[in-house]
Design a protein around this motif. Structure first.
Motif, mmCIF file in Angstrom:
data_model
loop_
_atom_site.group_PDB
_atom_site.id
_atom_site.type_symbol
_atom_site.label_atom_id
_atom_site.label_comp_id
_atom_site.label_asym_id
_atom_site.label_seq_id
_atom_site.Cartn_x
_atom_site.Cartn_y
_atom_site.Cartn_z
ATOM 1 N N VAL A 12 0.838 -1.202 0.000
ATOM 2 C CA VAL A 12 0.000 0.000 0.000
ATOM 3 C C VAL A 12 0.872 1.251 0.000
ATOM 4 O O VAL A 12 0.558 2.239 -0.667
ATOM 5 N N TYR A 22 1.866 1.641 -3.479
ATOM 6 C CA TYR A 22 0.679 2.073 -4.234
ATOM 7 C C TYR A 22 0.439 3.578 -4.080
ATOM 8 O O TYR A 22 0.178 4.279 -5.064
ATOM 9 N N LEU A 23 0.539 4.073 -2.852
ATOM 10 C CA LEU A 23 0.284 5.492 -2.615
ATOM 11 C C LEU A 23 1.258 6.384 -3.383
ATOM 12 O O LEU A 23 0.890 7.473 -3.820
ATOM 13 N N GLU A 39 2.743 5.395 -6.281
ATOM 14 C CA GLU A 39 2.629 5.073 -7.712
ATOM 15 C C GLU A 39 1.175 4.941 -8.172
ATOM 16 O O GLU A 39 0.892 4.298 -9.175
ATOM 17 N N LYS A 40 0.275 5.551 -7.449
ATOM 18 C CA LYS A 40 -1.163 5.402 -7.668
ATOM 19 C C LYS A 40 -1.593 5.588 -9.124
ATOM 20 O O LYS A 40 -2.453 4.876 -9.617
ATOM 21 N N LYS A 41 -0.981 6.515 -9.817
ATOM 22 C CA LYS A 41 -1.402 6.815 -11.193
ATOM 23 C C LYS A 41 -1.138 5.659 -12.159
ATOM 24 O O LYS A 41 -1.716 5.601 -13.233
ATOM 25 N N ASP A 68 -4.229 0.954 -12.083
ATOM 26 C CA ASP A 68 -5.586 1.312 -12.487
ATOM 27 C C ASP A 68 -6.613 0.204 -12.266
ATOM 28 O O ASP A 68 -7.791 0.376 -12.533
ATOM 29 N N MET A 99 -4.061 -3.929 -7.880
ATOM 30 C CA MET A 99 -4.098 -4.036 -6.425
ATOM 31 C C MET A 99 -5.076 -5.167 -6.085
ATOM 32 O O MET A 99 -6.235 -5.141 -6.517
ATOM 33 N N SER A 111 -11.929 5.902 -5.407
ATOM 34 C CA SER A 111 -10.532 6.125 -5.014
ATOM 35 C C SER A 111 -9.562 6.043 -6.178
ATOM 36 O O SER A 111 -8.360 6.114 -5.979
#
Length: 156
Positions: free
Chosen positions: A8, A11-12, A14-16, A19, A60, A92
Protein backbone atom coordinates in the motif's frame (compact mmCIF):
# COMPACT_ATOMS: atom_id res chain seq x y z
CA UNK A 1 0.28 -5.42 -5.20
CA UNK A 2 -1.39 -6.99 -2.22
CA UNK A 3 -3.41 -5.46 0.54
CA UNK A 4 -0.58 -5.09 3.04
CA UNK A 5 1.26 -2.10 4.52
CA UNK A 6 4.37 -2.47 2.35
CA UNK A 7 2.48 -2.72 -0.97
CA UNK A 8 0.00 0.00 0.00
CA UNK A 9 2.92 2.35 0.68
CA UNK A 10 4.21 1.69 -2.85
CA UNK A 11 0.68 2.07 -4.23
CA UNK A 12 0.28 5.49 -2.61
CA UNK A 13 3.47 6.68 -4.35
CA UNK A 14 2.63 5.07 -7.71
CA UNK A 15 -1.16 5.40 -7.67
CA UNK A 16 -1.40 6.81 -11.19
CA UNK A 17 0.05 3.58 -12.63
CA UNK A 18 -2.24 1.18 -10.73
CA UNK A 19 -5.59 1.31 -12.49
CA UNK A 20 -7.06 -2.12 -11.66
CA UNK A 21 -8.44 -3.62 -8.46
CA UNK A 22 -9.04 -7.35 -8.14
CA UNK A 23 -11.54 -8.68 -5.61
CA UNK A 24 -11.43 -12.46 -5.10
CA UNK A 25 -14.93 -13.82 -4.33
CA UNK A 26 -14.76 -16.71 -1.85
CA UNK A 27 -17.86 -18.80 -1.06
CA UNK A 28 -18.64 -20.21 2.37
CA UNK A 29 -21.12 -23.03 2.79
CA UNK A 30 -21.87 -25.47 5.57
CA UNK A 31 -24.21 -27.63 3.51
CA UNK A 32 -23.59 -30.51 1.16
CA UNK A 33 -21.40 -28.27 -1.02
CA UNK A 34 -19.03 -27.31 1.82
CA UNK A 35 -16.06 -29.13 0.28
CA UNK A 36 -16.80 -27.66 -3.16
CA UNK A 37 -16.91 -24.15 -1.66
CA UNK A 38 -13.59 -24.74 0.13
CA UNK A 39 -12.05 -26.03 -3.10
CA UNK A 40 -13.27 -22.98 -5.02
CA UNK A 41 -11.87 -20.66 -2.36
CA UNK A 42 -8.49 -22.40 -2.29
CA UNK A 43 -8.27 -22.26 -6.08
CA UNK A 44 -9.15 -18.55 -6.31
CA UNK A 45 -6.73 -17.58 -3.53
CA UNK A 46 -3.83 -19.46 -5.13
CA UNK A 47 -4.72 -18.11 -8.57
CA UNK A 48 -4.77 -14.57 -7.14
CA UNK A 49 -1.24 -15.02 -5.78
CA UNK A 50 0.04 -16.11 -9.17
CA UNK A 51 -1.87 -13.38 -11.01
CA UNK A 52 -0.49 -10.72 -8.66
CA UNK A 53 3.07 -11.76 -9.51
CA UNK A 54 2.27 -11.34 -13.21
CA UNK A 55 0.70 -7.88 -12.82
CA UNK A 56 2.77 -6.42 -9.96
CA UNK A 57 2.54 -2.65 -10.23
CA UNK A 58 -0.60 -2.65 -12.37
CA UNK A 59 -3.18 -4.31 -10.09
CA UNK A 60 -4.10 -4.04 -6.43
CA UNK A 61 -5.41 -7.30 -4.98
CA UNK A 62 -8.01 -6.66 -2.32
CA UNK A 63 -8.67 -8.98 0.61
CA UNK A 64 -11.01 -11.81 -0.32
CA UNK A 65 -14.71 -10.98 -0.30
CA UNK A 66 -16.26 -13.93 1.55
CA UNK A 67 -19.96 -14.67 1.38
CA UNK A 68 -22.40 -17.35 2.46
CA UNK A 69 -24.24 -19.38 -0.15
CA UNK A 70 -27.90 -20.23 0.30
CA UNK A 71 -29.44 -23.69 -0.12
CA UNK A 72 -29.60 -23.21 -3.89
CA UNK A 73 -25.92 -22.19 -4.11
CA UNK A 74 -26.55 -18.46 -4.67
CA UNK A 75 -24.62 -15.68 -2.90
CA UNK A 76 -26.66 -14.77 0.14
CA UNK A 77 -27.38 -11.09 0.79
CA UNK A 78 -23.91 -9.67 0.02
CA UNK A 79 -24.50 -8.14 -3.40
CA UNK A 80 -25.13 -4.70 -1.87
CA UNK A 81 -21.87 -4.88 0.10
CA UNK A 82 -19.96 -5.82 -3.04
CA UNK A 83 -21.55 -2.94 -4.97
CA UNK A 84 -20.52 -0.57 -2.13
CA UNK A 85 -16.95 -1.89 -2.20
CA UNK A 86 -16.84 -1.52 -5.96
CA UNK A 87 -18.09 2.10 -5.72
CA UNK A 88 -15.41 2.92 -3.14
CA UNK A 89 -12.73 1.42 -5.36
CA UNK A 90 -13.90 3.48 -8.34
CA UNK A 91 -14.10 6.66 -6.22
CA UNK A 92 -10.53 6.13 -5.01
CA UNK A 93 -9.21 6.05 -8.56
CA UNK A 94 -9.36 2.48 -9.85
CA UNK A 95 -10.55 2.51 -13.44
CA UNK A 96 -11.15 -1.24 -13.61
CA UNK A 97 -12.52 -3.66 -11.03
CA UNK A 98 -12.37 -7.40 -11.59
CA UNK A 99 -14.22 -9.89 -9.41
CA UNK A 100 -12.33 -13.20 -9.58
CA UNK A 101 -14.45 -16.27 -8.84
CA UNK A 102 -14.99 -19.99 -9.41
CA UNK A 103 -18.64 -19.72 -8.37
CA UNK A 104 -20.81 -19.63 -11.52
CA UNK A 105 -23.65 -17.99 -9.57
CA UNK A 106 -21.81 -14.64 -9.86
CA UNK A 107 -22.15 -14.68 -13.64
CA UNK A 108 -25.85 -13.87 -13.22
CA UNK A 109 -24.97 -10.83 -11.06
CA UNK A 110 -22.46 -9.23 -13.42
CA UNK A 111 -25.21 -6.99 -14.83
CA UNK A 112 -25.71 -5.54 -11.32
CA UNK A 113 -22.02 -4.66 -10.95
CA UNK A 114 -19.90 -1.98 -12.60
CA UNK A 115 -16.84 -4.23 -12.62
CA UNK A 116 -16.27 -7.41 -14.55
CA UNK A 117 -16.87 -10.90 -13.18
CA UNK A 118 -14.04 -13.18 -14.23
CA UNK A 119 -15.18 -16.76 -13.76
CA UNK A 120 -12.89 -19.76 -14.01
CA UNK A 121 -13.86 -23.31 -13.12
CA UNK A 122 -11.84 -24.44 -10.13
CA UNK A 123 -9.30 -27.21 -10.40
CA UNK A 124 -9.25 -29.59 -7.39
CA UNK A 125 -5.89 -28.96 -5.73
CA UNK A 126 -6.14 -31.06 -2.59
CA UNK A 127 -4.20 -34.10 -3.82
CA UNK A 128 -1.58 -32.31 -5.94
CA UNK A 129 2.00 -31.87 -4.87
CA UNK A 130 3.23 -28.26 -4.66
CA UNK A 131 5.32 -28.08 -7.88
CA UNK A 132 2.45 -29.51 -9.96
CA UNK A 133 -0.06 -27.21 -8.26
CA UNK A 134 2.02 -24.15 -9.18
CA UNK A 135 2.47 -25.42 -12.74
CA UNK A 136 -1.32 -25.72 -13.08
CA UNK A 137 -1.71 -22.18 -11.70
CA UNK A 138 0.75 -20.77 -14.23
CA UNK A 139 -1.28 -22.39 -17.03
CA UNK A 140 -4.46 -20.88 -15.59
CA UNK A 141 -2.84 -17.43 -15.34
CA UNK A 142 -1.76 -17.62 -18.99
CA UNK A 143 -5.37 -18.29 -20.00
CA UNK A 144 -6.60 -15.58 -17.66
CA UNK A 145 -4.24 -12.99 -19.15
CA UNK A 146 -6.16 -13.11 -22.43
CA UNK A 147 -9.48 -12.70 -20.64
CA UNK A 148 -8.26 -9.72 -18.60
CA UNK A 149 -6.76 -7.95 -21.61
CA UNK A 150 -10.03 -8.44 -23.51
CA UNK A 151 -12.07 -7.10 -20.58
CA UNK A 152 -9.74 -4.08 -20.28
CA UNK A 153 -10.45 -3.35 -23.95
CA UNK A 154 -14.20 -3.87 -23.51
CA UNK A 155 -14.38 -1.69 -20.39
CA UNK A 156 -11.96 1.00 -21.63
Amino acid sequence: MNWNAKDVEVYLKEKKFVDTAVVPLIPISFGDDMKQAANQGEFIELLSLHLERQFKGRMMFMPAFSYLRDEKGNPKGRLGDLIDLESSLKESGFTYVFHLTSDPAWNTHEKDLNGAVVWLPSVPLEHMDEPYKHSIMEDQVNQLLKVIVQKWQDMG
